[in-house]
Scaffold this motif. Structure first.
Motif, PDB file in Angstrom:
ATOM      1  N   ASP A  12     -13.304  24.175   7.393  1.00 40.92           N
ATOM      2  CA  ASP A  12     -13.838  25.166   6.452  1.00 40.92           C
ATOM      3  C   ASP A  12     -13.267  26.550   6.753  1.00 40.92           C
ATOM      4  OD1 ASP A  12     -15.340  23.376   5.106  1.00 40.92           O
ATOM      5  OD2 ASP A  12     -17.263  23.912   6.019  1.00 40.92           O
ATOM      6  N   GLU A  15      -9.978  27.367   5.255  1.00 41.35           N
ATOM      7  CA  GLU A  15     -10.070  27.723   3.835  1.00 41.35           C
ATOM      8  C   GLU A  15     -10.647  29.118   3.634  1.00 41.35           C
ATOM      9  OE1 GLU A  15     -11.561  24.938   0.991  1.00 41.35           O
ATOM     10  OE2 GLU A  15     -10.692  23.292   2.138  1.00 41.35           O
ATOM     11  N   ILE A  16     -11.628  29.462   4.469  1.00 42.34           N
ATOM     12  CA  ILE A  16     -12.220  30.803   4.395  1.00 42.34           C
ATOM     13  C   ILE A  16     -11.133  31.855   4.655  1.00 42.34           C
ATOM     14  CG2 ILE A  16     -13.736  32.400   5.680  1.00 42.34           C
ATOM     15  CD1 ILE A  16     -15.782  30.131   5.851  1.00 42.34           C
ATOM     16  N   PHE A  23      -7.666  37.127  -1.267  1.00 38.82           N
ATOM     17  CA  PHE A  23      -8.500  38.224  -1.777  1.00 38.82           C
ATOM     18  C   PHE A  23      -7.895  39.579  -1.390  1.00 38.82           C
ATOM     19  CE2 PHE A  23     -12.006  41.264  -1.271  1.00 38.82           C
ATOM     20  CZ  PHE A  23     -12.581  41.202  -2.526  1.00 38.82           C
ATOM     21  N   ASP A  51     -20.081  39.628  -2.742  1.00 39.17           N
ATOM     22  CA  ASP A  51     -20.130  38.252  -3.261  1.00 39.17           C
ATOM     23  C   ASP A  51     -19.374  37.295  -2.346  1.00 39.17           C
ATOM     24  OD1 ASP A  51     -21.534  39.126  -5.419  1.00 39.17           O
ATOM     25  OD2 ASP A  51     -19.832  39.137  -6.805  1.00 39.17           O
ATOM     26  N   LEU A  52     -18.272  37.766  -1.800  1.00 31.81           N
ATOM     27  CA  LEU A  52     -17.442  36.911  -0.956  1.00 31.81           C
ATOM     28  C   LEU A  52     -18.176  36.525   0.337  1.00 31.81           C
ATOM     29  CD1 LEU A  52     -14.530  35.905  -1.292  1.00 31.81           C
ATOM     30  CD2 LEU A  52     -13.768  37.795   0.116  1.00 31.81           C
ATOM     31  N   GLY A  53     -19.045  37.390   0.821  1.00 36.19           N
ATOM     32  CA  GLY A  53     -19.783  37.096   2.058  1.00 36.19           C
ATOM     33  C   GLY A  53     -19.336  37.963   3.221  1.00 36.19           C
ATOM     34  N   ILE A  66     -22.766  33.837   7.513  1.00 34.88           N
ATOM     35  CA  ILE A  66     -21.836  32.707   7.588  1.00 34.88           C
ATOM     36  C   ILE A  66     -21.837  32.127   9.004  1.00 34.88           C
ATOM     37  CG2 ILE A  66     -19.438  31.979   7.194  1.00 34.88           C
ATOM     38  CD1 ILE A  66     -20.899  33.030   4.678  1.00 34.88           C
TER      39      ILE A  66
ATOM     40  N   GLU B 184     -11.557  37.065 -15.993  1.00 35.69           N
ATOM     41  CA  GLU B 184     -10.998  36.737 -14.667  1.00 35.69           C
ATOM     42  C   GLU B 184     -11.891  35.772 -13.905  1.00 35.69           C
ATOM     43  OE1 GLU B 184      -8.916  38.589 -12.068  1.00 35.69           O
ATOM     44  OE2 GLU B 184      -7.567  39.270 -13.658  1.00 35.69           O
ATOM     45  N   PHE B 187     -13.443  34.565  -6.954  1.00 32.38           N
ATOM     46  CA  PHE B 187     -12.891  33.962  -5.742  1.00 32.38           C
ATOM     47  C   PHE B 187     -13.961  33.053  -5.167  1.00 32.38           C
ATOM     48  CE2 PHE B 187      -9.549  36.963  -5.815  1.00 32.38           C
ATOM     49  CZ  PHE B 187      -8.581  36.445  -4.980  1.00 32.38           C
ATOM     50  N   ASN B 189     -16.480  32.028  -2.730  1.00 34.64           N
ATOM     51  CA  ASN B 189     -16.987  32.795  -1.595  1.00 34.64           C
ATOM     52  C   ASN B 189     -17.153  31.893  -0.370  1.00 34.64           C
ATOM     53  OD1 ASN B 189     -19.541  31.602  -1.769  1.00 34.64           O
ATOM     54  ND2 ASN B 189     -20.332  33.231  -3.085  1.00 34.64           N
ATOM     55  N   PHE B 190     -17.404  32.519   0.778  1.00 36.00           N
ATOM     56  CA  PHE B 190     -17.422  31.771   2.042  1.00 36.00           C
ATOM     57  C   PHE B 190     -18.473  30.660   2.010  1.00 36.00           C
ATOM     58  CE2 PHE B 190     -15.955  35.903   4.359  1.00 36.00           C
ATOM     59  CZ  PHE B 190     -14.733  35.800   3.723  1.00 36.00           C
ATOM     60  N   LYS B 191     -19.628  30.979   1.425  1.00 36.51           N
ATOM     61  CA  LYS B 191     -20.677  29.952   1.377  1.00 36.51           C
ATOM     62  C   LYS B 191     -20.274  28.810   0.452  1.00 36.51           C
ATOM     63  CE  LYS B 191     -24.551  32.818   2.508  1.00 36.51           C
ATOM     64  NZ  LYS B 191     -25.749  33.484   2.041  1.00 36.51           N
ATOM     65  N   ILE B 193     -17.281  27.750  -0.116  1.00 37.01           N
ATOM     66  CA  ILE B 193     -16.278  26.932   0.584  1.00 37.01           C
ATOM     67  C   ILE B 193     -16.973  25.930   1.503  1.00 37.01           C
ATOM     68  CG2 ILE B 193     -14.486  27.032   2.375  1.00 37.01           C
ATOM     69  CD1 ILE B 193     -13.561  29.704   1.023  1.00 37.01           C
ATOM     70  N   MET B 194     -18.011  26.418   2.196  1.00 32.74           N
ATOM     71  CA  MET B 194     -18.711  25.517   3.127  1.00 32.74           C
ATOM     72  C   MET B 194     -19.552  24.483   2.379  1.00 32.74           C
ATOM     73  SD  MET B 194     -19.673  27.920   6.365  1.00 32.74           S
ATOM     74  CE  MET B 194     -20.694  29.073   5.507  1.00 32.74           C
ATOM     75  N   LYS B 197     -17.777  20.894   0.644  1.00 34.73           N
ATOM     76  CA  LYS B 197     -17.586  19.611   1.341  1.00 34.73           C
ATOM     77  C   LYS B 197     -18.789  18.692   1.173  1.00 34.73           C
ATOM     78  CE  LYS B 197     -13.715  20.606   3.702  1.00 34.73           C
ATOM     79  NZ  LYS B 197     -13.524  21.929   3.123  1.00 34.73           N
TER      80      LYS B 197
END
Lengths: 390, 258
Positions: A12, A15-16, A23, A51-53, A66, B184, B187, B189-191, B193-194, B197
């Motif tokens: 993970d 990918e992050i 970004f 939003d991205l974290g 995270i 648009e 992206f 986000n990190f959460k 992505i986790m 899976k």
């Protein structure tokens, strides 16, 4: 390393990291000039970072963060270091000392009150340690906290406090003297809207435009008993010192990211800029400068990741972070200087990002402990270890 | 509501894109694989609609090789609820017709209220698959939308060209495609992505789609010849002297640029 079910798998994380890289290149780098000239992070970018974290990558998942481990955090910081340092500064303290101190050592009620907001970015946490006469060495601190019937009263002045103008809460260091006259530094959580807290105009800095610092005044600011980090004497200060050491790895990682960018900018320039009929990249003296830059970046990267691994395992939480911070921040100063040299006159012009890097990285040798303080930490701990082993 | 987004994996538009000169197919090994960037805008629409409307399921559907799993997972990281990947040896080198037939079969298998697609892919740029799928499923299609409004019963949207804007609507179930003018994408986000899976992900062969394989397993278009792009010729240099203004104008005129 402590791998709990709340940790982020390497799969993970790859990918992050890839997502963050994309970004930064697509969303942050095109705004670098706007950030510098406007001396502000555009609101839309702040909202995307939220939003991205990015406000809570180092805070545990149980609090909405995270939960990256120190090695992953260092790798992330290298990526963040590739663009305007002001961008990272926006969420630096949320993930850094504020988030770490409260999540690691706060009382349950402190965690519940603050952590989710800090991890999401709804709350901006600022770290109020430095004073006019007390920078890297907090023992000469003049801000005081005295006990009152309902808690504490804090008075004093803090200087160069990052994010102070936008902060919702200050993690504030103050000296407490007990009845016997013995004093110790304690750490308090002070909401910025507390009566008696005033924030001065933002400082006009040499670089890192878009990251605001200011003085913060505490005039008999009343806080409840629960404001003392950890709920009892001594906990917060130890926590803060531990978090500061980890913060040094982060600064070292940012330095590596900026150095990589300075190298990449130099390479692109050397490949197109001509003197006579030849590109300057074909001149051996320019190649020598590029080589020195690469040696700095490569060695810095290895050193940061090594320090992070040793910090995570507990093998070295004192010397390693200071070694990485000292070396990498000095290294990026040299690499940035070479980048300006390779660019020639262009490197002195604001249209070229290396001019900004040259000014921005100067701060890295000053905050989170100056280079001199890092040398003292390294030297004194080496001697301490030697004496202990005899 | 069930929204199925047709996700195409393409070579990164910003990288070097090559054709395999043996097979005539896109060389997917030599460049990074990504979700087609117009499809990402379609995903953005479906995911934001689902965020605002409880009970909406967003399914990312793709027909590709097994290696496209990672790309399809990115759709889940963005916020799609589950992924379905159609993988079958018989589909290697599938053309537009065969692709449309397989996707239509998969869509019937999955079920849908709305199908969302990009108007054309950034690699093949055929632009036919959404219409072909709609035709095979006998549902209306709203092509190349720049904006969309969706409710339980119908989908409406603006089809914008340089000269006109058409306001289109169709009852559900329907197919819609978005153009590059559409909002648009986010992206992952990190959460996200986790979480990706842990989301359901099915890999199906064509036999599992409940259709007669014999009508699905062969392309209709046949490649007869393929050649690499000729190397670029060196440009014309106009040297700055007393004639350079005239030389430049002549060059531009000759190439019908003025």
């Amino acid at each position: 390393m402590n791998m709990s079910e709340n940790s982020v798998s390497q799969e993970d994380f790859v990918e992050i990291l890839g997502g963050l890289r994309q970004f930064i290149r697509e969303k942050v780098m095109p705004l670098e000039r706007e950030i510098a000239e406007g001396d502000a992070i555009p609101e839309s970018l702040r909202s995307q970072a939220k939003d991205l974290g990015l406000f809570g990558y180092a805070i545990g998942q149980e609090w909405g963060g995270i939960g990256l481990d120190p090695v992953q955090e260092a790798e992330l910081a290298i990526e963040l270091g590739y663009t305007s340092l002001a961008f990272r500064s926006m969420f630096g303290t949320n993930n850094g000392i504020a988030g770490q101190v409260i999540s690691g050592f706060g009382t349950d009620s402190q965690k519940e009150t603050w952590l989710e907001g800090i991890a999401s970015g709804d709350i901006v946490a600022s770290f109020a340690l430095t004073e006019t006469g007390a920078g890297s060495n907090p023992s000469s601190m003049r801000t005081k906290a005295v006990t009152t019937k309902s808690g504490w009263s804090i008075s004093g002045e803090k200087r160069y406090i990052t994010n102070a103008p936008s902060a919702d809460v200050f993690i504030t260091f103050a000296k407490v003297t007990d009845d016997a006259g013995k004093s110790a530094v304690e750490v308090f959580i002070v909401p910025s809207n507390s009566p008696g807290v005033t924030v001065g105009p933002h400082d006009k800095k040499m670089g890192q435009a878009g990251a605001w610092t200011a003085d913060v005044h505490f005039d008999e600011v009343a806080v409840t008993e629960d404001a003392l980090v950890g709920g009892k004497s001594g906990v917060g200060y130890r926590a803060a010192m531990t978090s500061l050491a980890k913060g040094r790895i982060t600064i070292a990682a940012l330095a590596v990211g900026q150095a990589q960018r300075a190298l990449d900018e130099s390479l692109s320039y050397a490949a197109i800029a001509k003197q006579g009929d030849d590109i300057i990249g074909n001149f051996q003296l320019v190649q020598a400068m590029l080589a020195d830059q690469q040696v700095g970046v490569s060695s810095g990267r290895s050193l940061v990741l090594d320090a992070a691994r040793n910090y995570a395992s507990g093998a070295d939480t004192r010397i390693g972070p200071s070694v990485a911070k000292l070396y990498c921040t000095e290294m990026v100063g040299r690499v940035a200087d070479l980048a300006v040299q390779i660019h020639g006159g262009a490197g002195y012009i604001r249209d070229y990002f290396v001019e900004q890097i040259y000014r921005d990285v100067r701060l890295l040798r000053l905050y989170e402990g100056t280079s001199e303080i890092q040398r003292l930490i390294i030297g004194s701990n080496l001697v301490k270890q030697e004496l202990a082993s005899n | 509501m069930k929204i199925v987004v047709l996700v195409k994996e393409v070579p990164d538009t910003w990288g070097e894109r090559l054709l395999d000169l043996e097979t005539g197919l896109a060389d997917r090994v030599s460049s990074e694989r990504v979700i087609d960037e117009i499809v990402e805008r379609g995903l953005e629409f479906a995911i934001s609609f689902a965020e605002q409307n409880d009970g909406t399921e967003v399914i990312a559907l793709s027909m590709a090789s097994e290696e496209a799993t990672g790309t399809l997972r990115k759709a889940l990281a963005m916020g799609a609820d589950r992924g379905v990947l159609i993988v079958d040896e018989a589909l290697h080198g599938a053309d537009i017709t065969l692709t449309a037939q397989v996707l239509a079969a998969a869509l019937e298998h999955i079920g849908f209220d709305l199908i969302v697609s990009g108007d054309q892919s950034t690699d093949g740029a055929g632009g036919v698959v959404p219409s072909a799928v709609a035709e095979l499923l006998d549902i209306p299609q709203l092509p190349r939308l720049a904006t969309v409004d969706l409710n339980e019963k119908e989908v409406t949207g603006a089809h914008v060209t340089d000269r006109i804007t058409l306001s289109l609507s169709a009852p559900l179930p329907a197919m819609m495609s978005v153009s590059e003018r559409f909002a648009e994408p986010r992206f992952p986000n990190f959460k996200g992505i986790m979480a990706a899976k842990k989301k359901p992900f099915e890999v199906l062969g064509i036999a599992e789609l409940g259709k007669d394989i014999s009508v699905l397993d062969r392309p209709r278009s046949i490649m007869t010849e393929i050649a690499g792009k000729p190397p670029r010729e060196s440009g014309v240099k106009v040297i700055a002297d007393e004639n350079s203004g005239r030389d430049l104008a002549e060059f531009l005129k000759k190439n019908q640029l003025i």
